[in-house]
Scaffold this active site. Structure first.
Site, PDB file in Angstrom:
ATOM      1  N   HIS A 110       0.833  -1.206   0.000  1.00 32.01           N
ATOM      2  CA  HIS A 110       0.000   0.000   0.000  1.00 32.01           C
ATOM      3  C   HIS A 110       0.869   1.258   0.000  1.00 32.01           C
ATOM      4  CE1 HIS A 110      -3.642   2.343   1.164  1.00 32.01           C
ATOM      5  NE2 HIS A 110      -2.723   3.121   1.719  1.00 32.01           N
ATOM      6  N   GLU A 111       1.800   1.317   0.928  1.00 31.80           N
ATOM      7  CA  GLU A 111       2.667   2.501   1.024  1.00 31.80           C
ATOM      8  C   GLU A 111       3.592   2.605  -0.184  1.00 31.80           C
ATOM      9  OE1 GLU A 111       1.807   4.688   3.036  1.00 31.80           O
ATOM     10  OE2 GLU A 111       0.556   3.438   4.316  1.00 31.80           O
TER      11      GLU A 111
ATOM     12  N   HIS B 128       1.873   4.575  -2.895  1.00 28.80           N
ATOM     13  CA  HIS B 128       1.990   6.024  -2.703  1.00 28.80           C
ATOM     14  C   HIS B 128       3.390   6.513  -3.075  1.00 28.80           C
ATOM     15  CE1 HIS B 128      -1.877   6.378  -0.810  1.00 28.80           C
ATOM     16  NE2 HIS B 128      -1.532   5.639   0.240  1.00 28.80           N
TER      17      HIS B 128
ATOM     18  N   ASP C 281      -6.695   7.413   3.607  1.00 28.50           N
ATOM     19  CA  ASP C 281      -6.076   8.152   2.505  1.00 28.50           C
ATOM     20  C   ASP C 281      -6.984   9.220   2.075  1.00 28.50           C
ATOM     21  OD1 ASP C 281      -3.961   6.443   2.743  1.00 28.50           O
ATOM     22  OD2 ASP C 281      -4.477   5.254   1.003  1.00 28.50           O
TER      23      ASP C 281
END
Length: 102
Positions: A24-25, A28, A102
């Site tokens: 997930h990170e 980003h 988010d």
């Protein structure tokens, strides 16, 4: 208490959560690195802390009281990039609740 925490961190559920957080990170972070003219990546971590398993700190280069359409589009891309990374790796029905922040 330390023993309980160590056992929790070794559990398969916790390890899966950390793996999903990492992807997930990374989603980003990837967008931040692909658009260096738009985003200033300051920090990326998957080190757990109370309330979250990881985060990426970055800022839009153009900060003003009125954003352009392009600024808004880049913000949307950034906000969805973690969820998209999870969908690519784990499938659409297996995203985490981490996307709600988010």
């Amino acid at each position: 208490h330390e023993k309980e925490e160590a056992e929790r961190q070794q559990s398969p559920y916790y390890q899966t959560a950390l793996k999903k957080t990492a992807y997930h990170e990374a989603g980003h972070l990837l967008i931040g690195l692909l658009y260096p003219e738009r985003f200033n990546v300051e920090k990326a971590t998957i080190k757990p802390k109370p309330g979250c398993l990881g985060h990426v700190i970055m800022y839009l280069h153009s900060i003003s009281s009125s954003s352009s359409k392009t600024d808004l589009e880049h913000s949307i891309i950034m906000n969805f990039s973690g969820m998209v990374a999870e969908e690519i790796i784990f499938g659409k029905d297996n995203t985490t609740t981490g996307v709600s922040g988010d």
